[in-house]
Design a protein around this motif. Sequence first.
Motif, PDB file in Angstrom:
ATOM      1  N   ALA A 187      14.145   4.019 -15.979  1.00  0.00           N
ATOM      2  CA  ALA A 187      13.389   4.930 -15.468  1.00  0.00           C
ATOM      3  C   ALA A 187      14.261   6.011 -14.639  1.00  0.00           C
ATOM      4  CB  ALA A 187      12.215   4.461 -14.333  1.00  0.00           C
ATOM      5  N   ILE A 188      14.059   7.192 -14.768  1.00  0.00           N
ATOM      6  CA  ILE A 188      15.266   8.202 -14.192  1.00  0.00           C
ATOM      7  C   ILE A 188      14.378   8.836 -13.320  1.00  0.00           C
ATOM      8  CG2 ILE A 188      16.839  10.103 -14.602  1.00  0.00           C
ATOM      9  CD1 ILE A 188      16.895   8.541 -17.643  1.00  0.00           C
ATOM     10  N   LEU A 189      14.909   8.989 -11.828  1.00  0.00           N
ATOM     11  CA  LEU A 189      14.323   9.942 -11.008  1.00  0.00           C
ATOM     12  C   LEU A 189      15.289  11.067 -10.613  1.00  0.00           C
ATOM     13  CD1 LEU A 189      13.176   7.359  -8.165  1.00  0.00           C
ATOM     14  CD2 LEU A 189      11.836   8.079 -10.229  1.00  0.00           C
ATOM     15  N   VAL A 190      14.514  12.494 -10.749  1.00  0.00           N
ATOM     16  CA  VAL A 190      15.416  13.605 -10.772  1.00  0.00           C
ATOM     17  C   VAL A 190      14.910  14.076  -9.234  1.00  0.00           C
ATOM     18  CG1 VAL A 190      16.264  15.821 -11.390  1.00  0.00           C
ATOM     19  CG2 VAL A 190      15.523  13.979 -12.897  1.00  0.00           C
ATOM     20  N   PRO A 191      15.633  13.687  -8.135  1.00  0.00           N
ATOM     21  CA  PRO A 191      15.139  14.233  -6.826  1.00  0.00           C
ATOM     22  C   PRO A 191      15.120  15.490  -6.342  1.00  0.00           C
ATOM     23  CG  PRO A 191      17.230  13.490  -6.671  1.00  0.00           C
ATOM     24  CD  PRO A 191      17.059  13.363  -8.140  1.00  0.00           C
ATOM     25  N   GLY A 192      14.553  15.791  -5.226  1.00  0.00           N
ATOM     26  CA  GLY A 192      14.503  17.022  -4.773  1.00  0.00           C
ATOM     27  C   GLY A 192      15.858  17.542  -3.745  1.00  0.00           C
ATOM     28  N   GLY A 193      15.614  18.489  -3.062  1.00  0.00           N
ATOM     29  CA  GLY A 193      16.702  19.179  -2.423  1.00  0.00           C
ATOM     30  C   GLY A 193      17.038  20.646  -2.996  1.00  0.00           C
ATOM     31  N   GLU A 211      13.681  11.572 -24.862  1.00  0.00           N
ATOM     32  CA  GLU A 211      13.242  11.339 -26.369  1.00  0.00           C
ATOM     33  C   GLU A 211      12.934   9.808 -26.719  1.00  0.00           C
ATOM     34  OE1 GLU A 211      15.756  15.257 -27.861  1.00  0.00           O
ATOM     35  OE2 GLU A 211      16.450  13.573 -28.184  1.00  0.00           O
ATOM     36  N   ALA A 212      13.826   8.955 -25.829  1.00  0.00           N
ATOM     37  CA  ALA A 212      13.572   7.462 -26.213  1.00  0.00           C
ATOM     38  C   ALA A 212      12.372   6.960 -25.399  1.00  0.00           C
ATOM     39  CB  ALA A 212      15.024   6.914 -25.839  1.00  0.00           C
ATOM     40  N   GLY A 213      11.632   7.635 -24.863  1.00  0.00           N
ATOM     41  CA  GLY A 213      10.494   7.467 -24.284  1.00  0.00           C
ATOM     42  C   GLY A 213      10.686   6.585 -22.819  1.00  0.00           C
ATOM     43  N   LYS A 214      11.660   6.763 -22.239  1.00  0.00           N
ATOM     44  CA  LYS A 214      11.923   6.382 -20.866  1.00  0.00           C
ATOM     45  C   LYS A 214      11.071   7.016 -19.824  1.00  0.00           C
ATOM     46  CE  LYS A 214      16.186   3.930 -21.942  1.00  0.00           C
ATOM     47  NZ  LYS A 214      17.812   4.113 -21.422  1.00  0.00           N
ATOM     48  N   PHE A 215      10.927   6.697 -18.696  1.00  0.00           N
ATOM     49  CA  PHE A 215      10.252   7.231 -17.743  1.00  0.00           C
ATOM     50  C   PHE A 215      10.830   8.109 -16.819  1.00  0.00           C
ATOM     51  CE2 PHE A 215       7.696   3.025 -17.822  1.00  0.00           C
ATOM     52  CZ  PHE A 215       6.963   3.446 -18.994  1.00  0.00           C
ATOM     53  N   ILE A 216      10.511   9.373 -16.942  1.00  0.00           N
ATOM     54  CA  ILE A 216      11.204  10.349 -16.267  1.00  0.00           C
ATOM     55  C   ILE A 216      10.434  11.165 -15.141  1.00  0.00           C
ATOM     56  CG2 ILE A 216      12.802  12.687 -16.314  1.00  0.00           C
ATOM     57  CD1 ILE A 216      13.686  11.156 -19.016  1.00  0.00           C
ATOM     58  N   ALA A 220       3.502   0.244 -15.502  1.00  0.00           N
ATOM     59  CA  ALA A 220       3.533   0.680 -16.815  1.00  0.00           C
ATOM     60  C   ALA A 220       4.818   0.103 -17.573  1.00  0.00           C
ATOM     61  CB  ALA A 220       4.022   2.146 -16.975  1.00  0.00           C
ATOM     62  N   TRP A 221       5.769  -0.233 -17.000  1.00  0.00           N
ATOM     63  CA  TRP A 221       7.058  -0.749 -17.515  1.00  0.00           C
ATOM     64  C   TRP A 221       6.791  -2.158 -17.861  1.00  0.00           C
ATOM     65  CZ3 TRP A 221      10.457  -4.737 -16.237  1.00  0.00           C
ATOM     66  CH2 TRP A 221      11.694  -4.687 -17.253  1.00  0.00           C
ATOM     67  N   ARG A 222       6.104  -2.927 -17.097  1.00  0.00           N
ATOM     68  CA  ARG A 222       5.701  -4.446 -17.218  1.00  0.00           C
ATOM     69  C   ARG A 222       4.925  -4.624 -18.588  1.00  0.00           C
ATOM     70  NH1 ARG A 222       5.755  -6.798 -11.129  1.00  0.00           N
ATOM     71  NH2 ARG A 222       8.004  -7.259 -11.188  1.00  0.00           N
ATOM     72  N   GLU A 223       3.790  -3.515 -18.447  1.00  0.00           N
ATOM     73  CA  GLU A 223       2.788  -3.661 -19.472  1.00  0.00           C
ATOM     74  C   GLU A 223       3.692  -3.341 -20.852  1.00  0.00           C
ATOM     75  OE1 GLU A 223      -0.393  -1.157 -18.765  1.00  0.00           O
ATOM     76  OE2 GLU A 223      -1.595  -2.800 -17.781  1.00  0.00           O
ATOM     77  N   GLN A 224       4.532  -2.489 -21.064  1.00  0.00           N
ATOM     78  CA  GLN A 224       5.278  -2.184 -22.289  1.00  0.00           C
ATOM     79  C   GLN A 224       6.116  -3.406 -22.510  1.00  0.00           C
ATOM     80  OE1 GLN A 224       8.126   1.011 -21.646  1.00  0.00           O
ATOM     81  NE2 GLN A 224       6.856   2.230 -22.486  1.00  0.00           N
ATOM     82  N   HIS A 225       6.595  -4.021 -21.490  1.00  0.00           N
ATOM     83  CA  HIS A 225       7.437  -5.086 -21.863  1.00  0.00           C
ATOM     84  C   HIS A 225       6.870  -6.436 -21.852  1.00  0.00           C
ATOM     85  CE1 HIS A 225      10.241  -2.083 -21.178  1.00  0.00           C
ATOM     86  NE2 HIS A 225      11.051  -2.724 -21.782  1.00  0.00           N
ATOM     87  N   GLY A 226       5.426  -6.413 -21.590  1.00  0.00           N
ATOM     88  CA  GLY A 226       4.391  -7.639 -21.858  1.00  0.00           C
ATOM     89  C   GLY A 226       4.745  -8.604 -20.840  1.00  0.00           C
ATOM     90  N   ALA A 227       5.258  -8.228 -19.874  1.00  0.00           N
ATOM     91  CA  ALA A 227       5.272  -9.130 -18.461  1.00  0.00           C
ATOM     92  C   ALA A 227       4.163  -9.083 -17.669  1.00  0.00           C
ATOM     93  CB  ALA A 227       6.972  -8.600 -17.687  1.00  0.00           C
ATOM     94  N   ALA A 228       4.124  -9.946 -16.692  1.00  0.00           N
ATOM     95  CA  ALA A 228       2.971 -10.064 -15.860  1.00  0.00           C
ATOM     96  C   ALA A 228       2.985  -9.037 -15.027  1.00  0.00           C
ATOM     97  CB  ALA A 228       3.054 -11.400 -15.181  1.00  0.00           C
TER      98      ALA A 228
END
Length: 232
Positions: free
Chosen positions: A44-50, A77-82, A221-229
């Motif tokens: 996941a990528i956070l593009v912060p403020g300021g 494009e790879a579907g990562k969370f931004i 969401a990431w855990r659901e995608q990766h099948g983790a609890a």
Amino acid sequence: MKFAVIVFPGSNCDIDCYKAVEDTIGQEVDYVWYTATDLSAYDAILVPGGFSYGDYLRCGAIAQFAPVMNEVVKAAEAGKFILGICNGFQILTEAGLLPGALLRNSGMKFRCHQTPLEVVNNGTAFTNQYSQGEIINIPIAHGEGNYYCDDETLAQLEANNQIVFRYAGDDNNPNGSLKNIAGISNERGNVVGMMPHPERAVDQLLGSEDGKRMFTSILNAWREQHGAAVNG
Ligand SMILES: NC(=O)CC[C@H](N)C(=O)O
């Protein structure tokens, strides 16, 4: 799960974002300088403020050309969370990752205060821990937050459920945004931009902890995608 917080010359909410990830979900997080050329290690990528590059020309107009932005586009494009927050939202629109533009606030003043927001779409990776239509309190702090897009784009945003947050309450539109829009997603739903600052609302000491669930949503969401609890 591993987060990147991108740091541009002039970012000032990078530390808040880093701390929010650390304190709310305890996941790995790195500061990544705007010159970076590889984001493959991050989920996941956070593009912060300021501010970025002094916000010369327009907020985000120069930052979109920073080397790291090629990698942010690839990650999208790879579907990562931004998630782009405030100046981050402005940068994502300038980079073409989100439609529309952020204009000067209608009152031509920098607005800095808490505002109620309606969660318009709780079906995203960023909002799944909220109820649909829930009203939450999150602060804003910007001079160019007046969301604008043309009629065709607005129709697409509405048809695809891409409006994620609106300013809520009677006559509450702090910057003149079209249809009270405070946050949107791309069509795929993995990129979200918003003017309010959830990272400044993660503890009652800050006046609200309503922003916390954005971070728990991403982890969920990431855990659901990766099948983790979930909820661990
Ligand atoms: N808090 C922020 O990210 C502010 C963004 C930008 N500098 C503006 O004033 O609109």
